[in-house]
Structure formats: C-alpha cells, structure tokens
Design a protein around this motif. Structure first.
Motif, PDB file in Angstrom:
ATOM      1  N   ILE A 152       0.683  -1.131   0.013  1.00  0.00           N
ATOM      2  CA  ILE A 152       0.180   0.198  -0.031  1.00  0.00           C
ATOM      3  C   ILE A 152       0.860   1.189  -0.167  1.00  0.00           C
ATOM      4  O   ILE A 152       0.547   2.230  -0.713  1.00  0.00           O
ATOM      5  CB  ILE A 152      -0.998   0.009   1.002  1.00  0.00           C
ATOM      6  CG1 ILE A 152      -2.069   0.845   1.039  1.00  0.00           C
ATOM      7  CG2 ILE A 152      -0.335   0.141   2.513  1.00  0.00           C
ATOM      8  CD1 ILE A 152      -2.993   0.917  -0.088  1.00  0.00           C
ATOM      9  N   ARG A 153       2.067   1.227   0.716  1.00  0.00           N
ATOM     10  CA  ARG A 153       3.072   2.340   0.572  1.00  0.00           C
ATOM     11  C   ARG A 153       3.490   2.729  -0.693  1.00  0.00           C
ATOM     12  O   ARG A 153       3.510   3.964  -1.134  1.00  0.00           O
ATOM     13  CB  ARG A 153       4.073   2.346   1.561  1.00  0.00           C
ATOM     14  CG  ARG A 153       3.526   2.045   3.106  1.00  0.00           C
ATOM     15  CD  ARG A 153       4.583   2.396   4.102  1.00  0.00           C
ATOM     16  NE  ARG A 153       5.970   1.479   3.843  1.00  0.00           N
ATOM     17  CZ  ARG A 153       7.178   1.975   4.232  1.00  0.00           C
ATOM     18  NH1 ARG A 153       7.099   3.039   5.127  1.00  0.00           N
ATOM     19  NH2 ARG A 153       8.311   1.287   4.043  1.00  0.00           N
ATOM     20  N   ILE A 154       3.921   1.850  -1.334  1.00  0.00           N
ATOM     21  CA  ILE A 154       4.087   1.981  -2.620  1.00  0.00           C
ATOM     22  C   ILE A 154       3.240   2.345  -3.561  1.00  0.00           C
ATOM     23  O   ILE A 154       3.259   3.512  -4.707  1.00  0.00           O
ATOM     24  CB  ILE A 154       5.013   0.698  -3.493  1.00  0.00           C
ATOM     25  CG1 ILE A 154       6.378   0.319  -2.735  1.00  0.00           C
ATOM     26  CG2 ILE A 154       5.332   0.843  -4.724  1.00  0.00           C
ATOM     27  CD1 ILE A 154       6.804  -0.977  -3.087  1.00  0.00           C
ATOM     28  N   ASN A 155       2.011   1.710  -3.559  1.00  0.00           N
ATOM     29  CA  ASN A 155       0.893   2.089  -4.299  1.00  0.00           C
ATOM     30  C   ASN A 155       0.417   3.429  -4.268  1.00  0.00           C
ATOM     31  O   ASN A 155       0.254   4.191  -5.058  1.00  0.00           O
ATOM     32  CB  ASN A 155      -0.361   1.120  -4.045  1.00  0.00           C
ATOM     33  CG  ASN A 155      -1.225   1.293  -4.992  1.00  0.00           C
ATOM     34  OD1 ASN A 155      -1.387   0.570  -6.080  1.00  0.00           O
ATOM     35  ND2 ASN A 155      -2.373   1.982  -4.558  1.00  0.00           N
ATOM     36  N   ASN A 156       0.442   4.027  -2.813  1.00  0.00           N
ATOM     37  CA  ASN A 156      -0.112   5.373  -2.689  1.00  0.00           C
ATOM     38  C   ASN A 156       0.994   6.212  -3.241  1.00  0.00           C
ATOM     39  O   ASN A 156       0.504   7.469  -4.117  1.00  0.00           O
ATOM     40  CB  ASN A 156      -0.226   5.564  -1.100  1.00  0.00           C
ATOM     41  CG  ASN A 156      -1.474   4.986  -0.639  1.00  0.00           C
ATOM     42  OD1 ASN A 156      -2.309   4.539  -1.382  1.00  0.00           O
ATOM     43  ND2 ASN A 156      -1.489   4.783   0.762  1.00  0.00           N
ATOM     44  N   VAL A 157       2.286   6.226  -3.226  1.00  0.00           N
ATOM     45  CA  VAL A 157       3.264   6.951  -3.715  1.00  0.00           C
ATOM     46  C   VAL A 157       3.118   7.163  -5.193  1.00  0.00           C
ATOM     47  O   VAL A 157       3.172   8.211  -5.446  1.00  0.00           O
ATOM     48  CB  VAL A 157       4.451   6.795  -3.213  1.00  0.00           C
ATOM     49  CG1 VAL A 157       5.738   7.721  -4.011  1.00  0.00           C
ATOM     50  CG2 VAL A 157       4.770   6.992  -1.647  1.00  0.00           C
ATOM     51  N   LEU A 158       3.158   6.125  -5.976  1.00  0.00           N
ATOM     52  CA  LEU A 158       3.123   6.091  -7.252  1.00  0.00           C
ATOM     53  C   LEU A 158       1.663   6.536  -7.826  1.00  0.00           C
ATOM     54  O   LEU A 158       1.847   7.229  -9.097  1.00  0.00           O
ATOM     55  CB  LEU A 158       3.318   4.570  -7.852  1.00  0.00           C
ATOM     56  CG  LEU A 158       4.905   3.970  -7.439  1.00  0.00           C
ATOM     57  CD1 LEU A 158       5.052   2.785  -7.967  1.00  0.00           C
ATOM     58  CD2 LEU A 158       5.921   4.921  -8.054  1.00  0.00           C
ATOM     59  N   LYS A 159       0.880   6.258  -7.241  1.00  0.00           N
ATOM     60  CA  LYS A 159      -0.543   6.584  -7.642  1.00  0.00           C
ATOM     61  C   LYS A 159      -0.631   8.183  -7.634  1.00  0.00           C
ATOM     62  O   LYS A 159      -1.078   8.844  -8.460  1.00  0.00           O
ATOM     63  CB  LYS A 159      -1.677   6.005  -6.918  1.00  0.00           C
ATOM     64  CG  LYS A 159      -3.015   6.445  -7.519  1.00  0.00           C
ATOM     65  CD  LYS A 159      -4.015   5.795  -6.405  1.00  0.00           C
ATOM     66  CE  LYS A 159      -4.238   6.708  -5.065  1.00  0.00           C
ATOM     67  NZ  LYS A 159      -5.153   6.211  -3.961  1.00  0.00           N
ATOM     68  N   TRP A 160      -0.378   8.695  -6.600  1.00  0.00           N
ATOM     69  CA  TRP A 160      -0.441  10.280  -6.370  1.00  0.00           C
ATOM     70  C   TRP A 160       0.602  10.953  -7.127  1.00  0.00           C
ATOM     71  O   TRP A 160       0.208  12.071  -7.711  1.00  0.00           O
ATOM     72  CB  TRP A 160      -0.308  10.514  -4.864  1.00  0.00           C
ATOM     73  CG  TRP A 160      -1.520  10.382  -4.275  1.00  0.00           C
ATOM     74  CD1 TRP A 160      -1.933   9.489  -3.283  1.00  0.00           C
ATOM     75  CD2 TRP A 160      -3.003  11.131  -4.288  1.00  0.00           C
ATOM     76  NE1 TRP A 160      -3.142   9.303  -2.822  1.00  0.00           N
ATOM     77  CE2 TRP A 160      -3.949  10.576  -3.512  1.00  0.00           C
ATOM     78  CE3 TRP A 160      -3.225  12.069  -5.197  1.00  0.00           C
ATOM     79  CZ2 TRP A 160      -5.149  10.997  -3.525  1.00  0.00           C
ATOM     80  CZ3 TRP A 160      -4.631  12.563  -5.172  1.00  0.00           C
ATOM     81  CH2 TRP A 160      -5.410  11.768  -4.333  1.00  0.00           C
ATOM     82  N   GLU A 161       1.890  10.181  -7.311  1.00  0.00           N
ATOM     83  CA  GLU A 161       2.902  11.001  -8.225  1.00  0.00           C
ATOM     84  C   GLU A 161       2.276  11.016  -9.795  1.00  0.00           C
ATOM     85  O   GLU A 161       2.573  12.070 -10.223  1.00  0.00           O
ATOM     86  CB  GLU A 161       4.152  10.304  -8.190  1.00  0.00           C
ATOM     87  CG  GLU A 161       5.168  10.851  -9.001  1.00  0.00           C
ATOM     88  CD  GLU A 161       6.269   9.698  -9.322  1.00  0.00           C
ATOM     89  OE1 GLU A 161       7.353  10.222  -9.909  1.00  0.00           O
ATOM     90  OE2 GLU A 161       6.110   8.629  -9.109  1.00  0.00           O
ATOM     91  N   GLY A 162       1.523   9.821  -9.987  1.00  0.00           N
ATOM     92  CA  GLY A 162       1.292   9.682 -11.382  1.00  0.00           C
ATOM     93  C   GLY A 162       0.067  10.598 -11.440  1.00  0.00           C
ATOM     94  O   GLY A 162      -0.056  11.520 -12.808  1.00  0.00           O
ATOM     95  N   ILE A 163      -0.711  11.177 -10.491  1.00  0.00           N
ATOM     96  CA  ILE A 163      -1.874  12.129 -10.732  1.00  0.00           C
ATOM     97  C   ILE A 163      -1.268  13.402 -10.917  1.00  0.00           C
ATOM     98  O   ILE A 163      -1.668  14.129 -11.686  1.00  0.00           O
ATOM     99  CB  ILE A 163      -2.855  11.799  -9.609  1.00  0.00           C
ATOM    100  CG1 ILE A 163      -3.494  10.530  -9.865  1.00  0.00           C
ATOM    101  CG2 ILE A 163      -3.702  12.976  -9.875  1.00  0.00           C
ATOM    102  CD1 ILE A 163      -4.541  10.151  -8.796  1.00  0.00           C
ATOM    103  N   LEU A 164      -0.360  13.876  -9.920  1.00  0.00           N
ATOM    104  CA  LEU A 164       0.008  15.178  -9.903  1.00  0.00           C
ATOM    105  C   LEU A 164       1.171  15.443 -10.570  1.00  0.00           C
ATOM    106  O   LEU A 164       1.135  16.933 -11.154  1.00  0.00           O
ATOM    107  CB  LEU A 164       0.547  15.241  -8.196  1.00  0.00           C
ATOM    108  CG  LEU A 164      -0.692  15.011  -7.510  1.00  0.00           C
ATOM    109  CD1 LEU A 164       0.130  15.445  -5.979  1.00  0.00           C
ATOM    110  CD2 LEU A 164      -1.709  15.953  -7.466  1.00  0.00           C
TER     111      LEU A 164
END
Length: 611
Positions: A152-164
């Motif tokens: 979940i930690r990796i997922n959240n970082v990559l997801k929000w980086e991709g969006i922003l």
C-alpha cells in the motif's frame, strides 16, 4: 473519399485498441501507438510504392492539423488540471512532495544535458525534450499498479505521483516551450524576451482564471439547462484556449491547464458530471491523437535515432529516475526493496506524446529561422521511444520484479458493500470494529448521509457506474457484498466485479423468489446460507442491534449454537486467526480457535402468532 476512409479507420481502430487494452490489462497507449506505427511508417516496408497505409497528414494537413492537435491537447491538459487538488497536495506524504520537486528538476536538467551531448541537440531543444519526459500520468501508472498490486505504501506514492505529475509536468513543458517561442536569440537584449515570456504566461493564467470563474458562476446560478452543461463546459475550454491564443501566441495551453486547476479547487455544482463527460471526450481525443500522430512519424526519423537514442533511454530509466526516487525517499522509512521498485516504475504517458507532437509541428514548420529543424525533428520520435520503451519494459517486468523484491501486497481484506442501507451499515460497523476497510456505495442521499454520519467511506453513485473504478481506491478492497434491495442490481454487481475480485470473492443476498422456491438450489455466491432475503435480514438486524460472536471449533460447536437458538440463526462470518471469511451458501470447515459471527433470525410470522 480517401481522407474519409482513413478517418473512419482511425476511429474504428481507436475503439478496438481501447477494448484490447482493457481485455489484456495494459495501458491503452501501447496498442494505440503500435497500430499507428504499424500502419504508418511500418507499412512502407510492405506497400508496393513505399507509401503509408495510414498517414495523419492525408486527413489533416497544414494549419488544420495544427489546430486540431492544439485544441485536443488543450482539452487533455484541462482534464489534467481537474485532477490537481491543492488540498490533497497539503496532506500527502513527504515522499510524494519530494518526487514532485526533485523528479521534474532531475529529469529536466539530466534529460536536457543527456540529449544535448548524445543527440547533438542545442540546449533549448534538448531541455524541451527533458521537460516533455517529466510527465507520467494515471493512464499508464494505474493499469500497472492494478496488475502488480504492490504494497500500500508503494501504491499510494506511485498513484499520487502519477496524478499530480501530469499537469505539473505539462505545465513545465509549456513554460519551456513558451520560453523558446518568445526568445529572440538574435537580439542582444534579453529584456524583450522575458517580457514576452511573462506576457504569455500572464495571458494564459488570466484567461483560464476568468473562464473558470465564469463557468462556475453559470453553473451556480443555474443559467444553463442540465442537458447543456457538459457541452457548455467543453465549449468554454475551447473558447478559453482560442481567446488566450488571440491575446498571446501559445498562451492557450496554459489557459486550459489553469482553468482545470481552478475548477478542481473551488466548489462547482455537478462537477462530477463534467468530469465524467470530459473523460469520454478525452478517451476519444487520446485514442485518435495517438494513432494519428504515431502514423505521421517517418522511417527516416526513426533511423536517425540510432544507438545514442537507446543510451539516452537507458540514462532516463536507469539513472535519472532512480536518482529522483533515492533523493525523495531519504529518511522516509522506505526500505531498499521499495525504493528499487519505485525507481523502476515511471512510465511516460499520453500528455508527453500529445504535447511533443504539438511542439514538433510548430518547431519544424520553418517559421523560426533560429530553430534547427533537423534537430527539432528528433523530439517526436525520441519522445515516442521513451513512451513505448517504458510502457513495454516496465509494464512487462513490474509484476515479476515486485515478486522478486517481495513488495507485493498481501491479499486485500477490505469489503466493498453495494448499498448503504441499514443492513449494509450493520455489517459495515462490525467489519470496521474488526479493523477491516469498508466502502459503501449507494445512490440514496439519505443512506449516504447516515453512512457518513457513522464514519464510513461512501461512494455517491451506482455500483454499476462506468467511473466506479476511477473514483474508488480499491487497492485495499478484495471482497464484494451486494446488499441492495434490488435482486437485479445485486446480480449485475457480481458480474461487474467478478473479473476484478474473482468469482469466489463476490457475494449477494438471496432474492425473494429464491426464498419462495426452496427446491431451487442456491448458487455458491448467496450470502448467509441463503437463509434470508433483504426484508428478512432487515427485520433480524433491527431486533439484533449488534453481532453475536461465539467460539466455534468444529461442526459440533456450530450445531450446539443452532440448538440454543432453535436453529434460528443467520451465520455471517467465520473469524479464523483474525481473518474474516464470509459465510455464503456452504458452511466453512471450522477448526480450533475459530469463532462464529451471527445474529438470531427474526421470524415475523412466528412473532405475530406468539403475540
């Protein structure tokens, strides 16, 4: 007729590519680019006269192509701006913030110098290339994360980086391009250069801001009928783009990006409907653009890339990306395995291709005598190399790489419950008390408000809506319980989520018809042994108030519990080593240390007779 046939072919192939991407769970840009390259430059090796089967220049030529690509990119950047909510930036972890700071700087500077020394491009064009490859985007990151399911930690970082990073990177690319366009390299004075540069930036921000607030005013005051609101929003985006271009050349892209950012951060009535509509429009534009633009690439441009282009690709993914991730995750608590995996996943996406194509069109037009056209022609194939290379390489290797590094997420234990009615809220309260993530989905405002009052996460809309995957974070969710009062919706919900969760993780209530015809065998997905339908369960929930939990080490214990309640119980969950197992049609195999969660069955007929 020839142009009509090619345009129709692009539209048909676009739909096919999107469907194929959905079917095999890959980013849509991969089949779109492959189709464009195969029917464009690739087809010249097989046709008798060496011409392309599909060529975007035959459909749109000259200024018309430039206008179509410009407006399309403006709409896509408007969509990117709509995803950038400032309140979410403030609450994100330091790693995401660092990636948004170090990532663009390292990619811009490192990519610029690498392109200059390896490809022989002058600094202005090489740094434009560096700016173009900053963006990643949820359209390429999300399918990879959904397939890999990292922790979940990796997922959240990559997801929000991709969006922003998408609107941020596009904005940086626009700024670099604006600087190139407004720079007069023949002039000894730089005052005029910066004056024009800031005039372009200010014009774009002014027009975008005014358009955003005007659209908000129209929506808030109900000046537009509901059936015209989506069309009006699209019209305002195109108007803002065109008017900004009229004020200052190349201010249009900035105006639409800024317009999207403002609308994302102010309260706008029915913004969700506008978001849904712009997604449909963006899918069409993105699909057409990728096939159209990739078909325009010439074999000669690809042949110019050579070995140095592959070295440049290696520098971007093996040096620049890991350096940015390493700097961003220092003293953050991420272990080396997580850092290595995040360093590997950084695919380039749609905005990079669209903006690169737009800039390449203008820079190779010959309007600027101080721009080296031969070098400018390298920008488009280089950018497409980065996109195709990262999507293929990282998309294909991310899952085995995550398994090798042991950063895959454990089986998700969370529940998605269709319906936020009293039955659903009762179960959600029990699940939440057990430390399990729960999301409720309902169209009823009353149910939504009551569920929120109780502290549950609620999806406002139908569980069957097309945007449920985009709006819900299902990374911690692995089980569906369809608990609505409609047997039809419950059945459709299972079909809708079978592929996402697996058929053994999707359950529904027994229907009234199934209750009335006990001779019909219930399917395995029916909840709670098929003992209750929606109304029976509601009556029992009202009487029970809370869940009963008893030790149940074997079937003898279960039968004893049933005997105590005269066989009038609704078995709901088996608690096994702190894990919850839904009880469906068939009872589980109870073992030592297990517990049974149930409520007494309230029989309305028996109660009325006793009374």
């Amino acid at each position: 007729m020839e142009g009509m046939a090619e345009l129709a072919s692009i539209l048909i192939l676009s739909v096919f590519a999107q469907w194929m991407a959905w079917k095999i769970k890959i980013p849509a840009i991969l089949p779109l680019i492959v189709i464009g390259l195969a029917l464009g430059p690739g087809s010249t090796y097989f046709t008798a006269n060496g011409e392309k089967i599909l060529d975007g220049d035959h459909i749109f030529s000259g200024d018309l192509l430039f206008a179509f690509v410009s407006i399309s990119v403006g709409v896509i950047l408007f969509e990117g701006g709509l995803t950038l909510k400032l309140r979410e930036i403030r609450h994100q972890a330091g790693v995401v913030r660092n990636l948004l700071f170090f990532g663009p700087i390292i990619t811009l500077v490192g990519g610029g110098f690498a392109a200059h020394y390896l490809m022989g491009m002058d600094y202005t064009l090489s740094f434009l290339f560096g700016a173009l490859i900053i963006v990643s985007g949820p359209t390429v990151v999300t399918p990879i994360l959904r397939n890999v399911r990292p922790n979940i930690r990796i997922n959240n970082v990559l997801k929000w980086e991709g969006i922003l990073i998408d609107p941020l990177g596009a904005l940086i690319a626009v700024l670099v391009y604006e600087f190139i366009q407004t720079s007069d390299f023949a002039s000894p004075s730089t005052t005029g250069v910066f004056k024009e540069f800031f005039l372009t930036v200010a014009s774009g921000m002014f027009v975008g801001g005014m358009a955003a607030f005007f659209l908000r005013w129209l929506l808030q005051k109900n000046r537009i009928p509901s059936y015209l609101r989506n069309v009006m929003a699209l019209g305002m985006v195109i108007f803002a783009f065109t008017f900004a271009e009229f004020l200052a050349h190349e201010a249009g892209l900035m105006s639409t990006t800024f317009m999207g950012i403002i609308l994302a951060n102010v309260k706008v009535q029915e913004l969700k409907k506008i978001l849904s509509f712009k997604e449909d429009v963006s899918i069409i534009l993105i699909s057409v653009l990728f096939i159209l633009l990739s078909s325009r690439i010439h074999v000669e441009q690809i042949e110019k890339l050579g070995l140095n282009a592959l070295i440049l690709f290696g520098i971007v993914i093996l040096i620049l990306r890991p350096l940015a991730v390493w700097l961003s995750t220092r003293n953050s608590g991420f272990n080396w395995r997580e850092v290595v995996f995040m360093s590997w996943v950084g695919p380039k996406g749609i905005v990079a291709a669209a903006v690169a194509s737009l800039f390449a069109l203008q820079l190779t037009s010959g309007e600027r005598a101080d721009v080296n056209v031969a070098q400018a022609e390298l920008i488009l194939p280089l950018t497409f190399l980065m996109i195709v290379g990262t999507v293929i390489l990282q998309g294909a290797t991310a899952k085995p790489f995550a398994r090798l590094l042991k950063v895959e997420r454990e089986e998700p234990r969370g529940f998605l419950i269709a319906g936020a009615n009293e039955n659903s809220r009762f179960l959600a309260q029990f699940l939440q008390d057990q430390g399990v993530d729960v999301i409720l989905a309902d169209t009823s405002k009353t149910n939504q408000q009551e569920a929120r009052r109780m502290g549950f996460e609620v999806f406002e809309g139908s569980i069957l809506s097309d945007n449920v995957y985009e709006e819900l974070d299902l990374n911690n969710i692995g089980i569906l319980m369809a608990m609505t009062s409609s047997a039809e919706i419950n059945g459709l919900a299972l079909k809708y989520f079978d592929e996402e969760f697996g058929s053994n993780k999707t359950f529904r209530l027994c229907s009234k018809k199934e209750q009335e015809l006990p001779e019909i065998e219930h399917p395995p997905c029916v909840l709670f042994g098929g003992r209750v339908d929606y109304l029976n369960l509601a009556q029992s929930v009202r009487q029970a108030k809370k869940m009963t939990i008893r030790d149940c080490n074997n079937m003898e214990d279960y039968e004893q519990i049933c005997k105590e309640y005269h066989s009038q119980i609704i078995p709901m969950f088996r608690i096994h080593k702190e894990n919850l197992e839904v009880i469906a049609r068939d009872l589980p195999d109870f073992s030592k240390g297990d517990q049974l969660a149930f409520i007494p069955l309230h029989n309305a007929r028996t109660s009325s007779k006793d009374a």
